[in-house]
Scaffold this active site. Structure first.
Site, PDB file in Angstrom:
ATOM      1  CB  ILE A 151      -0.912   0.153   1.001  1.00 15.26           C
ATOM      2  CG1 ILE A 151      -1.737  -1.187   0.971  1.00 15.26           C
ATOM      3  CG2 ILE A 151      -1.692   1.319   1.232  1.00 15.26           C
ATOM      4  CD1 ILE A 151      -3.434  -1.220   1.682  1.00 15.26           C
ATOM      5  CD  GLU A 258     -11.395  -2.230  13.163  1.00 12.72           C
ATOM      6  OE1 GLU A 258     -12.405  -3.102  13.127  1.00 12.72           O
ATOM      7  OE2 GLU A 258     -11.389  -1.042  12.865  1.00 12.72           O
ATOM      8  CG  HIS A 281     -11.395  -1.875   9.577  1.00 11.26           C
ATOM      9  ND1 HIS A 281     -10.496  -2.528  10.247  1.00 11.26           N
ATOM     10  CD2 HIS A 281     -10.890  -2.107   8.644  1.00 11.26           C
ATOM     11  CE1 HIS A 281      -9.768  -3.208  10.310  1.00 11.26           C
ATOM     12  NE2 HIS A 281      -9.609  -3.149   8.160  1.00 11.26           N
ATOM     13  CB  ILE A 282     -14.711   1.309   4.438  1.00 11.79           C
ATOM     14  CG1 ILE A 282     -14.689   3.219   5.332  1.00 11.79           C
ATOM     15  CG2 ILE A 282     -16.912   0.676   4.857  1.00 11.79           C
ATOM     16  CD1 ILE A 282     -14.975   3.664   4.134  1.00 11.79           C
ATOM     17  N   GLY A 284     -10.471  -0.847   2.001  1.00 12.75           N
ATOM     18  CA  GLY A 284     -10.094  -2.002   0.903  1.00 12.75           C
ATOM     19  C   GLY A 284     -11.651  -2.543   1.110  1.00 12.75           C
TER      20      GLY A 284
HETATM   21  P1  NAI Z   1       2.465  -4.909   3.205  1.00 14.57           P
HETATM   22  O1  NAI Z   1       3.263  -5.798   4.732  1.00 14.57           O
HETATM   23  O2  NAI Z   1       3.153  -5.024   1.670  1.00 14.57           O
HETATM   24  O3  NAI Z   1       3.432  -4.133   4.059  1.00 14.57           O
HETATM   25  C1  NAI Z   1       4.148  -3.069   5.288  1.00 14.57           C
HETATM   26  C2  NAI Z   1       5.286  -2.751   5.798  1.00 14.57           C
HETATM   27  O4  NAI Z   1       5.553  -2.105   6.644  1.00 14.57           O
HETATM   28  C3  NAI Z   1       6.869  -4.028   5.114  1.00 14.57           C
HETATM   29  O5  NAI Z   1       7.336  -3.575   4.106  1.00 14.57           O
HETATM   30  C4  NAI Z   1       7.026  -4.100   6.750  1.00 14.57           C
HETATM   31  O6  NAI Z   1       8.759  -3.982   6.820  1.00 14.57           O
HETATM   32  C5  NAI Z   1       6.717  -2.561   6.909  1.00 14.57           C
HETATM   33  N1  NAI Z   1       6.854  -2.565   8.511  1.00 14.57           N
HETATM   34  C6  NAI Z   1       6.046  -3.017   9.185  1.00 14.57           C
HETATM   35  N2  NAI Z   1       6.693  -2.435  10.417  1.00 14.57           N
HETATM   36  C7  NAI Z   1       6.829  -1.117  10.768  1.00 14.57           C
HETATM   37  C8  NAI Z   1       7.318  -0.159  11.619  1.00 14.57           C
HETATM   38  N3  NAI Z   1       7.584  -0.454  12.512  1.00 14.57           N
HETATM   39  N4  NAI Z   1       8.033   1.183  10.742  1.00 14.57           N
HETATM   40  C9  NAI Z   1       8.180   1.445   9.454  1.00 14.57           C
HETATM   41  N5  NAI Z   1       8.106   0.543   8.260  1.00 14.57           N
HETATM   42  C10 NAI Z   1       7.230  -1.136   9.227  1.00 14.57           C
HETATM   43  O7  NAI Z   1       1.665  -4.609   3.940  1.00 14.57           O
HETATM   44  P2  NAI Z   1       0.015  -4.125   2.996  1.00 14.57           P
HETATM   45  O8  NAI Z   1      -0.561  -4.832   2.277  1.00 14.57           O
HETATM   46  O9  NAI Z   1       1.008  -2.596   2.817  1.00 14.57           O
HETATM   47  O10 NAI Z   1      -1.247  -2.711   3.584  1.00 14.57           O
HETATM   48  C11 NAI Z   1       0.216  -2.719   5.254  1.00 14.57           C
HETATM   49  C12 NAI Z   1      -1.507  -2.492   6.468  1.00 14.57           C
HETATM   50  O11 NAI Z   1      -3.123  -1.673   5.687  1.00 14.57           O
HETATM   51  C13 NAI Z   1      -1.873  -3.582   7.226  1.00 14.57           C
HETATM   52  O12 NAI Z   1      -1.649  -3.015   8.652  1.00 14.57           O
HETATM   53  C14 NAI Z   1      -2.482  -4.128   6.697  1.00 14.57           C
HETATM   54  O13 NAI Z   1      -3.898  -4.745   7.026  1.00 14.57           O
HETATM   55  C15 NAI Z   1      -3.984  -2.488   6.684  1.00 14.57           C
HETATM   56  N6  NAI Z   1      -4.744  -2.994   5.150  1.00 14.57           N
HETATM   57  C16 NAI Z   1      -5.428  -2.442   6.230  1.00 14.57           C
HETATM   58  C17 NAI Z   1      -6.855  -1.953   4.763  1.00 14.57           C
HETATM   59  C18 NAI Z   1      -7.944  -1.409   5.135  1.00 14.57           C
HETATM   60  O14 NAI Z   1      -9.424  -1.619   5.349  1.00 14.57           O
HETATM   61  N7  NAI Z   1      -8.055  -0.274   6.073  1.00 14.57           N
HETATM   62  C19 NAI Z   1      -7.034  -3.165   4.035  1.00 14.57           C
HETATM   63  C20 NAI Z   1      -5.893  -3.129   3.241  1.00 14.57           C
HETATM   64  C21 NAI Z   1      -4.967  -3.757   4.438  1.00 14.57           C
END
Ligand code: NAI
Length: 398
Positions: A151, A258, A281-282, A284
């Site tokens: 993301i 939530e 929490h929308i 995605g």
């Molecule tokens: P991803 O796993 O591809 O990327 C996460 C990144 O954060 C990784 O590069 C990791 O190294 C980095 N990271 C982890 N801890 C860290 C820290 N303390 N400081 C700096 N960098 C750190 O995950 P993706 O797919 O990009 O998703 C990101 C977040 O978004 C997840 O928590 C996921 O659950 C959430 N999400 C939320 C949605 C929503 O509806 N609001 C929908 C989809 C995902």
């Protein structure tokens, strides 16, 4: 081959599976334990979203089940350890909704920076307020992305398209896209960013990672977004920094607690604060994401059934192997102990069966071996492989 798709999985999934000659039954809701166990008799593929609980008991009562598709991101609703032990593959859709999150973040960054929340509210209340005070363009502003994964890195590209300058901080080494620049520390990012947006993953160590110290380091007048996980941010602290005027606004999509059901009451220190956007929490939740999830997970199930491919499986070792024409494929899931490959090839050699292609992968306690052999082999080869003490599941694919 039969599939049961529950919880209103997107119709694209059924279409894709039917195109692969799978007989599909669809149901709108989730099933509870006893109904689910009964419905799974004679079913090889199960498709669910987040409400169906697939426990170890259910798995043990479902000997025909080969694979589960979680048509969502999380797989906590499935006992993946039990699934692995029984040789049931689990797939999900880890990236399908990432673009939707990115677009919401862009929308919120603009809304907060133009203070649209207040303009909208006052005009609905009948007051004409045309002032430009506190409203800014995105162009030239500095965006700080914390967590540069699926993301965060997509957001980086789109934000540059808006003329923003992008800095990011990630605990892992990441390739900076476009003109984005990596910061050495979170503090460095917080001190220079006009907008800070969190896109870190949900590892336990991230609990409370954004608290008073981080909020206090942000630039006066900066805005803050969190669309990652609720438990990473101190919401009481954030509310205090908004109320004091230190921060100009915030957009929050995820919360430490939530509500579980549609229409449930929602409590938060952030309710009612100025220039704060709260969404349930929308991030995605778009029809495009649902459609992509349907297509993506159905393709994973179809490929697993047809070719034994486990690419992006949540629990099995990951393999994909191109198949030579005129061969049969043996998909052998086994306990990961020394000598299994030699033992399998020994059985094949004892039966004069030539190996045309082969690949092995392991993951923890599991080993997964795909072997392509010429079609004219004796049936007792398969019995001999199935009878090996290390065999968890053996499938013969055409
Ligand atoms: P991803 O796993 O591809 O990327 C996460 C990144 O954060 C990784 O590069 C990791 O190294 C980095 N990271 C982890 N801890 C860290 C820290 N303390 N400081 C700096 N960098 C750190 O995950 P993706 O797919 O990009 O998703 C990101 C977040 O978004 C997840 O928590 C996921 O659950 C959430 N999400 C939320 C949605 C929503 O509806 N609001 C929908 C989809 C995902």
């Amino acid at each position: 081959m039969r599939a049961l798709l529950l919880e209103n999985v997107h119709p694209e999934a059924a279409t894709a599976l039917r195109a692969a000659d799978v007989e599909v039954t669809e149901a709108k809701g989730a099933l509870d334990d006893s109904d689910l166990a009964q419905a799974l008799q004679g079913v090889e593929l199960l498709g669910i979203r987040s409400r169906t609980q697939v426990t170890s008991d259910i798995l043990k009562q479902s000997p025909d089940l080969l694979a589960i598709g979680a048509f969502c991101i999380g797989t906590n609703q499935i006992d993946t350890e039990a699934a692995s032990e029984l040789g049931v593959a689990v797939f999900n859709a880890p990236f399908s909704n990432t673009r939707s999150v990115v677009e919401l973040a862009i929308a919120e960054m603009i809304a907060l920076t133009r203070r649209l929340t207040e303009k909208n509210e006052s005009l609905h209340a009948g007051t004409w307020d045309k002032s430009a005070a506190g409203a800014h363009e995105m162009r030239g502003r500095r965006l700080g992305i914390v967590g540069y994964g699926n993301i965060g890195s997509q957001l980086s590209v789109l934000a540059e398209g808006l003329g923003m300058s992008v800095v990011f901080y990630d605990t892992a080494e990441k390739l900076a896209l476009g003109n984005a620049r990596s910061c050495e520390s979170l503090d460095e990012l917080l001190e220079i960013a006009d907008i800070v947006t969190l896109h870190v993953d949900g590892r336990a160590g991230n609990a409370g990672m954004f608290g008073e110290a981080q909020l206090a380091r942000m630039r006066p007048g900066a805005v803050f977004l969190n669309l990652s996980r609720g438990f990473v941010v101190d919401h009481q602290g954030l509310a205090a920094h908004i109320t004091s005027g230190h921060l100009a606004g915030a957009a929050i999509d995820v919360f430490p607690q939530e509500p579980s059901r549609q229409g449930d009451a929602f409590q938060s220190d952030l309710r009612g604060l100025p220039n704060v956007i709260l969404t349930p929490h929308i991030g995605g939740s778009t029809e495009e994401a649902q459609q992509d999830i349907g297509r993506f997970v159905a393709a994973k199930l179809r490929d697993f059934v047809g070719t034994g491919s486990t690419t992006l499986s949540v629990n099995l070792p990951q393999i994909a192997l191109d198949q030579q024409p005129g061969t049969h494929r043996l998909a052998h899931l086994h306990t990961n102990t020394p000598g299994v490959l030699a033992a399998v090839n020994g059985v094949l050699a004892d039966h004069q069966v030539n190996v045309e292609g082969q690949v092995l992968a392991t993951r923890g306690q599991l080993g997964y071996l795909l072997t392509d052999i010429a079609c004219d082999y004796a049936a007792d080869v398969v019995h001999a492989l199935a009878a090996m003490p290390q065999t968890i599941r053996l499938r013969v694919l055409s």
